[in-house]
Design a protein around this motif. Structure first.
Motif, PDB file in Angstrom:
ATOM      1  N   GLN A 128       0.654  -1.221   0.015  1.00  0.00           N
ATOM      2  CA  GLN A 128      -0.064  -0.094   0.026  1.00  0.00           C
ATOM      3  C   GLN A 128       1.025   1.206  -0.142  1.00  0.00           C
ATOM      4  OE1 GLN A 128      -2.501  -1.095   3.468  1.00  0.00           O
ATOM      5  NE2 GLN A 128      -3.967  -1.812   2.492  1.00  0.00           N
ATOM      6  N   GLU A 129       2.023   1.362   0.758  1.00  0.00           N
ATOM      7  CA  GLU A 129       3.000   2.209   0.692  1.00  0.00           C
ATOM      8  C   GLU A 129       3.512   2.775  -0.450  1.00  0.00           C
ATOM      9  OE1 GLU A 129       5.681   2.039   3.774  1.00  0.00           O
ATOM     10  OE2 GLU A 129       4.057   1.994   5.377  1.00  0.00           O
ATOM     11  N   ARG A 130       3.620   1.497  -1.223  1.00  0.00           N
ATOM     12  CA  ARG A 130       4.296   1.746  -2.616  1.00  0.00           C
ATOM     13  C   ARG A 130       3.226   2.131  -3.562  1.00  0.00           C
ATOM     14  NH1 ARG A 130       8.494   0.298  -5.533  1.00  0.00           N
ATOM     15  NH2 ARG A 130       8.359  -0.215  -7.780  1.00  0.00           N
ATOM     16  N   CYS A 131       1.992   1.754  -3.551  1.00  0.00           N
ATOM     17  CA  CYS A 131       1.020   2.515  -3.999  1.00  0.00           C
ATOM     18  C   CYS A 131       0.720   3.862  -3.800  1.00  0.00           C
ATOM     19  CB  CYS A 131      -0.303   1.717  -4.272  1.00  0.00           C
ATOM     20  SG  CYS A 131      -0.001   0.117  -5.081  1.00  0.00           S
ATOM     21  N   GLY A 132       1.427   4.641  -2.726  1.00  0.00           N
ATOM     22  CA  GLY A 132       0.946   5.847  -2.361  1.00  0.00           C
ATOM     23  C   GLY A 132       0.357   5.992  -1.370  1.00  0.00           C
ATOM     24  N   ALA A 133      -0.154   5.137  -0.491  1.00  0.00           N
ATOM     25  CA  ALA A 133      -0.807   5.451   0.838  1.00  0.00           C
ATOM     26  C   ALA A 133       0.096   6.308   1.688  1.00  0.00           C
ATOM     27  CB  ALA A 133      -1.132   3.924   1.369  1.00  0.00           C
ATOM     28  N   ASP A 134      -0.762   7.249   2.351  1.00  0.00           N
ATOM     29  CA  ASP A 134       0.040   8.134   3.331  1.00  0.00           C
ATOM     30  C   ASP A 134       0.090   7.421   4.699  1.00  0.00           C
ATOM     31  OD1 ASP A 134       0.386   9.904   5.281  1.00  0.00           O
ATOM     32  OD2 ASP A 134      -1.160  11.300   4.723  1.00  0.00           O
ATOM     33  N   ARG A 135       1.258   7.231   5.357  1.00  0.00           N
ATOM     34  CA  ARG A 135       1.306   6.249   6.336  1.00  0.00           C
ATOM     35  C   ARG A 135       0.640   6.654   7.776  1.00  0.00           C
ATOM     36  NH1 ARG A 135       7.901   5.498   6.667  1.00  0.00           N
ATOM     37  NH2 ARG A 135       8.262   4.256   4.691  1.00  0.00           N
ATOM     38  N   ALA A 136       0.177   8.073   7.512  1.00  0.00           N
ATOM     39  CA  ALA A 136      -0.666   8.403   8.757  1.00  0.00           C
ATOM     40  C   ALA A 136      -2.063   8.059   8.922  1.00  0.00           C
ATOM     41  CB  ALA A 136      -0.759  10.025   8.768  1.00  0.00           C
ATOM     42  N   LYS A 137      -2.282   7.406   7.668  1.00  0.00           N
ATOM     43  CA  LYS A 137      -3.823   6.735   7.420  1.00  0.00           C
ATOM     44  C   LYS A 137      -3.919   5.317   7.682  1.00  0.00           C
ATOM     45  CE  LYS A 137      -5.443   9.911   4.057  1.00  0.00           C
ATOM     46  NZ  LYS A 137      -5.947  10.147   2.630  1.00  0.00           N
ATOM     47  N   LEU A 138      -2.696   4.819   7.956  1.00  0.00           N
ATOM     48  CA  LEU A 138      -2.666   3.177   7.678  1.00  0.00           C
ATOM     49  C   LEU A 138      -2.577   2.744   9.341  1.00  0.00           C
ATOM     50  CD1 LEU A 138       0.563   2.746   5.420  1.00  0.00           C
ATOM     51  CD2 LEU A 138      -1.866   2.160   5.053  1.00  0.00           C
ATOM     52  N   ARG A 139      -3.678   1.809   9.535  1.00  0.00           N
ATOM     53  CA  ARG A 139      -3.755   1.152  10.713  1.00  0.00           C
ATOM     54  C   ARG A 139      -3.793  -0.379  10.427  1.00  0.00           C
ATOM     55  NH1 ARG A 139      -3.253   6.045  11.549  1.00  0.00           N
ATOM     56  NH2 ARG A 139      -4.698   7.078  12.937  1.00  0.00           N
ATOM     57  N   THR A 140      -2.891  -1.211  10.888  1.00  0.00           N
ATOM     58  CA  THR A 140      -2.840  -2.546  10.612  1.00  0.00           C
ATOM     59  C   THR A 140      -3.790  -3.264  11.644  1.00  0.00           C
ATOM     60  OG1 THR A 140      -0.578  -2.609  10.042  1.00  0.00           O
ATOM     61  CG2 THR A 140      -1.404  -4.736  10.666  1.00  0.00           C
ATOM     62  N   VAL A 141      -4.833  -4.072  10.960  1.00  0.00           N
ATOM     63  CA  VAL A 141      -5.829  -4.644  11.778  1.00  0.00           C
ATOM     64  C   VAL A 141      -5.649  -6.395  11.403  1.00  0.00           C
ATOM     65  CG1 VAL A 141      -8.260  -5.064  12.228  1.00  0.00           C
ATOM     66  CG2 VAL A 141      -7.088  -2.699  11.879  1.00  0.00           C
ATOM     67  N   HIS A 142      -5.349  -7.081  12.018  1.00  0.00           N
ATOM     68  CA  HIS A 142      -5.027  -8.582  11.669  1.00  0.00           C
ATOM     69  C   HIS A 142      -6.392  -9.091  11.606  1.00  0.00           C
ATOM     70  CE1 HIS A 142      -1.137  -7.687  13.959  1.00  0.00           C
ATOM     71  NE2 HIS A 142      -0.590  -8.114  12.677  1.00  0.00           N
ATOM     72  N   PRO A 143      -6.434 -10.132  10.803  1.00  0.00           N
ATOM     73  CA  PRO A 143      -7.861 -10.779  10.545  1.00  0.00           C
ATOM     74  C   PRO A 143      -8.021 -11.486  11.754  1.00  0.00           C
ATOM     75  CG  PRO A 143      -6.223 -11.535   8.726  1.00  0.00           C
ATOM     76  CD  PRO A 143      -5.508 -10.521   9.867  1.00  0.00           C
ATOM     77  N   GLY A 144      -9.543 -11.489  11.965  1.00  0.00           N
ATOM     78  CA  GLY A 144      -9.949 -12.037  13.095  1.00  0.00           C
ATOM     79  C   GLY A 144     -10.482 -13.739  12.818  1.00  0.00           C
ATOM     80  N   MET A 145     -10.051 -14.332  13.671  1.00  0.00           N
ATOM     81  CA  MET A 145     -10.358 -15.837  13.444  1.00  0.00           C
ATOM     82  C   MET A 145     -11.151 -16.365  14.682  1.00  0.00           C
ATOM     83  SD  MET A 145      -7.018 -17.313  11.263  1.00  0.00           S
ATOM     84  CE  MET A 145      -7.520 -18.565  11.287  1.00  0.00           C
ATOM     85  N   ASP A 146     -12.269 -17.379  14.525  1.00  0.00           N
ATOM     86  CA  ASP A 146     -12.857 -17.826  15.769  1.00  0.00           C
ATOM     87  C   ASP A 146     -11.901 -19.145  16.210  1.00  0.00           C
ATOM     88  OD1 ASP A 146     -14.443 -19.031  17.230  1.00  0.00           O
ATOM     89  OD2 ASP A 146     -15.972 -19.712  16.173  1.00  0.00           O
TER      90      ASP A 146
END
Length: 579
Positions: free
Chosen positions: A296-314
């Motif tokens: 995403q950063e390579r495609c131009g995403a602003d780091r200030a907008k990025l929030r890593t949310v890991h997948p939720g599994m049961d």
């Protein structure tokens, strides 16, 4: 609040990718309302039906991506001229070289993205007001406005005018060398792909009763799924949240390795520019792992907008296996997943041949069905290789032989559930050469199993220090790591316990739902109301819907309890809490 959930090839269909994650999210956030806007991927998917929907889903609107009937709209001269202008501008941007960036700003191309001369996705650090980015956005929204004004766009996207505009852009001075080499067949392929991707521009979802009535758009993928969110943001100011567990540009590289250079170049440019526009307009971007975040950063995403949310599994189905190691065979290795070339079972079988030389009692269980026609062919090849490497063994001259490698599927006798598959072995193995987020490894971690994995995708991020990691396509290293764990049961137990603790801390449904609930509130709280509310003097209030106004409590008055504000047709006085 009211959420517009934008999906592609997934929820609410039974057989959709990522559908289970969306269902858990919607059910976990039952205090909010959801409108689902879904794109289907095939006729079979639609025929399979939908999952049962909870009461908080108020509306479901769908559109097919696999087919589209001609809208019957015939453009006049002025409309044809507008279309040629906007489509030609879009094509010109795809054929042009990237805007220059400051040396050192762009990180190295990820290793799994093959370098084709002339391919030029957007780069991190690129000036978002650069001429090329601005031209792409103007052309995209110009096509959307044309579709709204004329009542359709499909006929124009499929017309000879579109192909000729694409050809002119490829032949224009300054076009990339790969674009100039495009043949007619290449132009038709690219035009067909653009027509399919731009279909959302023609939908009737963008009105006051559709996406204009939601408080927030949540796109569960980039690309096509996020396009309705872009238009809702442009026309009504609706904030957009984008979640990506697989970045579309990466998918393009992985799924079109054999396409002609011109096709790959033009489509890479399109997906890179579209991703940059989506990231620029989004309020927040939530990658599922650091691997996706780098793309995403390579495609131009602003780091200030990025929030890593890991997948939720049961974690519940794996609790029994995780709490007891009694069912594990100390001489068994287990591989679980979809059988396809990217999983590199050939290297695993060669590694197992080396393992058998060191530990003759070891067995390998390969659990999983083929992924499509290519997967079926690959599965047959792997079975033939296993028969060649490991002739059937028999205890004596009067006994029936047995191969130490077994190919099974979930649901077979002895393996009714995935938990049973992981629980049957002492070590879980992953041999992939390409991987996004390794769901199978996390399931093994829930079961408390030690793991041996190749260093691809988000593997290291998922397992942390709770498993062994080796280079991909290295059977010798894979064999040595497996032998080390097979010979050391105490080490296996320590790693398995640490893996289970890590999975329960980071990858459960609860942490996933809680993270998105916080992001929803934060996004709405910082976004001005898109429907005007007036104070006692008739002046508009800039922030008439604070986040707490959407939740029941002592701060809301009778007016709010009577019904949601987005259902009102005319401006109304704001409650005291909003002033």
């Amino acid at each position: 609040m009211r959420i517009g959930l934008l999906t592609e090839s997934g929820y609410p269909y039974v057989g959709g990718e990522g559908g289970l994650w969306c269902d858990r999210l919607v059910r976990g956030l039952d205090r909010h309302e959801f409108d689902v806007y879904a794109f289907s991927s095939s006729e079979a998917q639609e025929a399979a039906g939908r999952v049962p929907l909870p009461p908080q889903v108020g509306r479901v609107r769908t559109a097919p991506l696999w087919t589209a009937e001609d809208d019957g709209v015939v453009y006049g001269r002025r409309a044809r001229r507008r279309f040629a202008e906007h489509y030609g501008e879009l094509a010109a941007v795809l054929c042009a070289a990237n805007d220059p960036v400051t040396p050192g700003e762009a990180p190295a191309r990820p290793a799994e993205a093959p370098a084709t001369p002339g391919e030029a996705p957007a780069r991190p650090g690129e000036n978002r007001m650069s001429p090329q980015a601005d031209r792409f956005a103007s052309a995209l929204y110009g096509l959307a406005e044309l579709a709204r004004d004329e009542g359709g766009l499909l006929g124009a996207l499929r017309s000879e005018t579109a192909v000729r505009a694409l050809e002119r852009a490829c032949r224009a001075p300054g076009a990339q060398s790969t674009a100039r080499a495009a043949r007619v067949a290449d132009l038709l392929t690219v035009a067909a792909h653009l027509e399919r991707t731009l279909r959302p521009l023609t939908l009737d979802w963008y009105d006051e009763e559709g996406l204009g009535a939601v408080d927030l758009c949540h796109a569960t993928a980039g690309g096509v799924a996020a396009l309705p969110g872009l238009l809702a943001h442009r026309r009504f100011g609706i904030p957009l949240l984008v979640t990506e567990y697989g970045v579309r540009l990466r998918t393009h590289y992985l799924t079109r390795p054999d396409s002609p250079p011109a096709v790959r170049s033009l489509l890479a440019a399109f997906h890179g520019r579209l991703a940059a526009e989506i990231y620029h307009r989004a309020a927040f971007i939530t990658p599922g792992n650091t691997h996706a975040r780098r793309w995403q950063e390579r495609c131009g995403a602003d780091r200030a907008k990025l929030r890593t949310v890991h997948p939720g599994m049961d974690a519940a189905p794996f609790a029994a296996a995780g709490e007891s190691q009694a069912s594990a065979d100390p001489h068994t290795l287990v591989w679980v997943g979809r059988v396809e070339p990217a999983k590199d079972l050939v290297s695993l079988l060669h590694a197992f041949a080396e393992i058998r030389k060191e530990e003759p009692k070891t067995r390998l269980r390969i659990v999983g069905g083929p992924s499509g026609p290519d997967g079926a062919v690959y599965l047959g090849h792997c079975k033939a290789l296993a028969a060649q490497l490991f002739p059937d063994e028999a205890a004596g001259p009067h006994c029936v032989g047995d191969n130490p490698v077994s190919f099974e599927e979930i649901g077979d006798p002895g393996l009714p559930t995935p938990a049973d598959a992981y629980a049957s072995g002492a070590v879980t193995v992953l041999s992939s050469v390409v991987e996004g987020f390794p769901v199978g490894l996390v399931e093994a971690m829930f079961c408390g199993r030690a793991t041996v994995s190749t260093d691809v995708g988000a593997v290291v991020e998922a397992i942390g220090g709770t498993g062994l990691v080796v280079p991909p396509r290295n059977p010798r290293a894979l064999a040595d790591a497996c032998v080390a764990l097979l010979r050391d049961p105490e080490r296996r137990a320590r790693l398995g316990a640490a893996a289970r603790a890590r999975a329960l801390e980071l990858f459960t449904v609860e942490q996933n739902v809680s993270a998105f609930h916080t992001l929803y509130l934060e996004t709405v709280a910082r976004t001005p109301a898109h429907r005007p509310l007036l104070d006692d003097t008739g002046d508009p209030l800039p922030f008439a819907h604070p986040a707490e106004a959407h939740l029941p409590g002592h701060w809301t008055d009778a007016a709010f309890r009577a019904g949601p504000r987005w259902a009102a047709d005319t401006p109304v006085p704001a409650p005291e809490a909003a002033r």
